[in-house]
Every structure is written in C-alpha cells, then in structure tokens.
Design a protein around this motif. Structure first.
Motif, mmCIF file in Angstrom:
data_model
loop_
_atom_site.group_PDB
_atom_site.id
_atom_site.type_symbol
_atom_site.label_atom_id
_atom_site.label_comp_id
_atom_site.label_asym_id
_atom_site.label_seq_id
_atom_site.Cartn_x
_atom_site.Cartn_y
_atom_site.Cartn_z
ATOM 1 N N UNK A 27 36.640 -16.706 6.387
ATOM 2 C CA UNK A 27 38.495 -16.848 7.093
ATOM 3 C C UNK A 27 38.959 -16.525 7.590
ATOM 4 N N UNK A 28 39.011 -15.343 7.211
ATOM 5 C CA UNK A 28 39.455 -13.769 8.499
ATOM 6 C C UNK A 28 38.855 -12.699 9.157
ATOM 7 N N UNK A 29 38.332 -13.300 10.495
ATOM 8 C CA UNK A 29 37.468 -11.770 11.002
ATOM 9 C C UNK A 29 38.475 -10.985 11.171
ATOM 10 N N UNK A 30 37.655 -9.839 10.791
ATOM 11 C CA UNK A 30 38.178 -8.738 11.105
ATOM 12 C C UNK A 30 37.443 -7.607 11.890
ATOM 13 N N UNK A 31 37.936 -6.213 12.461
ATOM 14 C CA UNK A 31 37.134 -5.970 13.205
ATOM 15 C C UNK A 31 35.365 -5.126 12.112
ATOM 16 N N UNK A 32 35.866 -5.247 11.062
ATOM 17 C CA UNK A 32 34.787 -4.125 10.222
ATOM 18 C C UNK A 32 33.525 -5.277 10.244
ATOM 19 N N UNK A 33 33.831 -6.647 10.526
ATOM 20 C CA UNK A 33 32.932 -8.294 10.723
ATOM 21 C C UNK A 33 32.463 -8.017 11.697
ATOM 22 N N UNK A 34 33.448 -7.677 12.799
ATOM 23 C CA UNK A 34 32.389 -7.876 14.310
ATOM 24 C C UNK A 34 31.310 -6.378 14.416
ATOM 25 N N UNK A 35 31.652 -5.166 13.319
ATOM 26 C CA UNK A 35 31.484 -4.235 13.495
ATOM 27 C C UNK A 35 29.814 -4.177 12.953
ATOM 28 N N UNK A 36 29.585 -5.145 11.756
ATOM 29 C CA UNK A 36 28.565 -5.221 11.613
ATOM 30 C C UNK A 36 27.325 -6.532 11.743
ATOM 31 N N UNK A 37 28.167 -7.017 12.721
ATOM 32 C CA UNK A 37 27.160 -7.689 13.822
ATOM 33 C C UNK A 37 26.410 -7.514 14.573
ATOM 34 N N UNK A 38 27.340 -6.364 15.382
ATOM 35 C CA UNK A 38 26.711 -5.109 16.365
ATOM 36 C C UNK A 38 25.715 -4.190 15.873
ATOM 37 N N UNK A 39 25.720 -4.345 14.687
ATOM 38 C CA UNK A 39 23.898 -3.573 13.807
ATOM 39 C C UNK A 39 23.224 -3.918 13.873
ATOM 40 N N UNK A 40 23.101 -5.335 14.448
ATOM 41 C CA UNK A 40 21.789 -5.651 15.653
ATOM 42 C C UNK A 40 22.094 -6.430 17.324
ATOM 43 N N UNK A 41 21.271 -6.839 18.216
ATOM 44 C CA UNK A 41 21.785 -6.974 18.950
ATOM 45 C C UNK A 41 22.517 -7.522 19.586
ATOM 46 N N UNK A 42 23.355 -7.515 20.237
ATOM 47 C CA UNK A 42 24.638 -8.644 20.848
ATOM 48 C C UNK A 42 24.435 -9.356 22.199
#
Length: 465
Positions: free
Chosen positions: A155-170
């Motif tokens: 429901x809320x996307x925070x910086x930590x959530x994006x950092x999780x995504x960046x663990x793979x290729x963006x």
C-alpha cells in the motif's frame, strides 16, 4: 467535536508518516480503539482514539504530519450537522482531496512534489499506491519500471522497498517517467532501512556499528544515493546520508560535544558461562547465550554501582537521577538496520524471561515493527560486536545515560594453566563512561564485578535468579 492531534512519539523526530488509517472515515470508534498507524524514524506506532466519536479524517495516507497537528475530528451527537456545507453534504478528508485540497491537513503547506489520490494520471495498475518521495527519487535515479513497484503489492512504497528491487537488474521504465496513475508522493520517508538504533534508534552506536540513542531507537544503512546539491553536477559525484544516518550523526555529535567520555576494556574468560548457557537453553527452553548472561549480570550491579545506571540531570551543577530498575538496551541487527530495544528490570526478572524478551526483539527486528515503548527507557546500553576479528569496540555514551558496554564474540586464547597451558574462550567487555560522574577506578571495579559474575556463573545465578 474533538480534534485528534498527533501525539509526540519520541524526542528525535519533528515529523512522522501517516502509514495507514485503521478505522474508516465515518466509522464510530470508542475510546482506546486503534485509529491510525504512524511511522517514526525508528518504529511504527498505533495511535488510539482519545474518546468515543465518529471519525472524520483530515489527512491522507502517506502524508507527513507533525506532533500536535490535528489529523482527524471525532464527532459527537449533533456534530455531523456542523460539518455539512450549504448543499447538505458532509465535508470530510475524502471530499477535500477530490476537490483538490491538501491531504496534509489544514494550515500546512503542501510539500514539494506532493500529489493527492485521484490527481492527474488516471487510475492504472498502481491506483491507490502511496510512493514516498525518497522512494520516488530512487526509482527515477535507477529507472525502475513502475510495473515492478506495483507488483510488490504494498500500500505504501518506501525507499527500502525500492532498494529490495534493486537487488536484481533494474529495467528502465518504458515511458521514461515514474509518474504512475493514482500514486501519492510524500516528502518524508521513514522506511525500515532509513531509520536510526535508534537513541541508536541513538541506541548503541560504536566505532564498529552504527545505531541510535536511548529512546531514539534504531539505525539503518549509513548511505543512500540522492541528487546532488549543486545543479549540473554528475549524480555519481554525490553521496547523501539517509534520514536514519542523519539522526545518528546528530546523536554522535551531541555525545561527543556534551559528554567527556573515557573507555576501559577487560578480558573475560567465558568458557564456563558458555557451557552453562548451552545447558540452560535446553532446560529453560529459551535461547540463552553470552549476551543474555551479560545482561543479567549487568542488572545485578545496580545496587552497588547506582551511578552507572543514573540519568544526568539539568542545571549548572552535575547531578544524577537515581534509577529505580536496571533497564538495559541491547543492540539487535538482523540485516534490516540496527535497533536498540530495552530489556526492563533485568535485576529482578529470571534469566528465562530476559532470554525470551531478546528472542522476541530479534523476531520483531526482522519486520521492523518495533513500538516506541520497546525502544525507550534504557539507562545503560550493551552493544554487541560479534563479527570475527573484532578485538574490542568503543561505544558512544548516549545522551541521558552515563555508561555504555560493548561485548565482542568469544575467541580461543592460550592461557597459563598450572605448569602448562590451556585453551580457553575469552571475550572483551568494554565500558565507555561519562568522566564527569565515573572515575577510572570505579570503571575498573564495575568491570571486575561483571567479570567475576561471568567467570563464576553458577554462583551468580544462584544468588540472583
């Protein structure tokens, strides 16, 4: 009609993030019912209704709010009519937003880059998702496709959530833009990775580990990328501190500025206490290790060394407020940032309860769902440094405390044994202390008593429970 103001949740934050409303707009709530979820720099806190009434929201989810700001109204009998406009429509937060009002609430300017639900962009797959500004900045900097963000299902996307995504290729966004339908951006982000141990948070800062002070709760990653201050410069030239690390910096600077700290370290033979801890783990059905034994042993020193647990008082003359119980803050880091929850009244509670408290805190650290009450009230801090190769660590003394302990991982050491030698397990226990209140001799005596308790653990536990 009663205003619903934001309570002051800690002494470190000037703003919080409204993460989620727990009661619907127009819902009848009772005194003590959970109404809203607020996120500080180190914890997530449910705030309850101060009285019975019908809830009328004044602030949107994902927006920032300040202590004392009225974010809702609680209506009593007859109050509904007072909120009706001339056409007979009840005014609420939802109607204000649809009319283009500011979801941050009355009297507050909109933050730069803020938008409200239902704004330009229509309603795509991400309708209703709240993206905080620090998260949006990271999305834009790395070209993360919004489809990947929506796929998180949060429901809320925070910086930590994006950092999780960046663990793979963006993958770059197909449109080259991160503007998504129905996305709300806020200027604050108190994500799990962006908050201080913290007193770190800071709870338990040291030369080898970051954190936040007593009552300040937890520390997150030290660095986060951000846009440079100077226009026209290469983004790669600049590294900015995360919100959490900025709080940590404030605490460290204050500690160094205000507290003339000294440090003493002592080597302790922990061979016997480690053996006893393994046995107690089986008998008590609770995980008992060296940190649990040190916490219990520290609590046993309260009566003999009251200054080490006391709180410095205000005024021109140095004075201390005596502690009524030994409340030990212990650093916990499971890879989602450093927290320093407080184990309370360790002198009078059995070891099994202390061990279960620490296990529960480690589980809570996995989700980052500490409450402010978990992180406040410590009067001495134990910082744990269990990485291989650390000989000793010097913790900071947190403002509001007089001492902080550090503990390294046990390591084998060859020691004299009669006419020969033996291999024993030893650990270094350090003590940083405010030299205005504690002298070197006192520090040595305190560590000596702690060492005696740990080197004769069976006797100590028999006497102290």
């Amino acid at each position: 009609m009663t205003g619903f103001p934001v309570p002051k949740l800690n002494n470190n934050d000037t703003t919080y993030v409204l993460v989620e409303w727990l009661a619907e707009d127009g819902q009848a709530v009772r005194d003590g019912d959970p109404v809203v979820l607020l996120e500080t720099s180190k914890a997530t806190e449910e705030v309850v209704a101060p009285r019975d009434g019908v809830l009328r929201r004044l602030l949107a989810e994902g927006a920032e709010c300040e202590p004392g700001q009225v974010i809702a109204q609680l209506l009593g009998p007859g109050d509904e009519a007072a909120l009706e406009d001339p056409a007979g429509t009840v005014r609420s937060a939802g109607s204000a937003q649809s009319a283009g009002g500011d979801p941050r609430g009355p009297g507050l300017p909109a933050a730069p880059g803020d938008s409200v639900p239902g704004g330009p962009g229509g309603s795509g797959d991400g309708s209703g998702v709240v993206v905080t500004m620090p998260a949006r900045e990271l999305i834009e900097a790395h070209g993360v496709a919004m489809e990947r963000v929506y796929a998180l299902g949060r429901k809320v996307i925070r910086r930590a959530d994006v950092e999780e995504l960046l663990g793979g290729p963006a993958r770059p966004s197909p449109t080259g833009s991160t503007a998504g339908a129905g996305i709300t951006a806020t200027s604050g982000d108190a994500s799990a990775s962006d908050r201080p141990s913290t007193p770190g948070h800071v709870d338990g800062l040291s030369a080898t580990a970051g954190s936040t002070p007593n009552g300040a709760g937890r520390a997150g990653p030290a660095l986060a990328e951000a846009a440079p201050d100077g226009a026209g410069r290469d983004d790669a030239e600049w590294i900015t501190l995360s919100r959490a690390q900025q709080r940590t910096a404030e605490v460290v600077e204050r500690s160094r500025r205000e507290i003339p700290a000294a440090f003493t370290v002592m080597s302790v033979d922990v061979t016997e206490v480690l053996s006893l801890a393994r046995d107690l783990t089986r008998r008590l059905r609770a995980l008992v290790g060296l940190p649990e034994m040190v916490v219990k042993a520290t609590g046993g020193l309260l009566d003999r060394f009251p200054v080490f647990f006391a709180q410095p008082g205000p005024g021109p003359r140095p004075r201390l407020r005596r502690a009524t119980a030994a409340n030990v803050g212990v650093t916990v880091d499971v890879g989602r940032g450093l927290f320093i929850p407080v184990v309370r009244d360790v002198a009078d509670r059995p070891l099994a309860e202390i061990a279960r408290d620490l296990v529960d805190y480690r589980k809570t650290a996995l989700t980052g769902s500490f409450r402010e009450s978990d992180l406040e009230g410590g009067n001495i801090t134990l910082t744990l440094h269990t990485s291989d190769g650390i000989v000793h660590a010097v913790p900071i003394v947190f403002p509001g405390q007089t001492c902080a302990l550090s503990l390294t991982a046990p390591r084998p050491e060859v020691v004299p044994d009669g006419l020969g030698f033996a291999v024993r397990k030893t650990a270094a226990i350090g003590l940083a202390y405010d030299h205005r209140f504690v002298n070197g001799r006192d520090a040595a005596e305190f560590l000596g008593e702690l060492r005696s308790a740990l080197e004769s653990p069976a006797r100590f536990l028999t006497e102290n429970g």
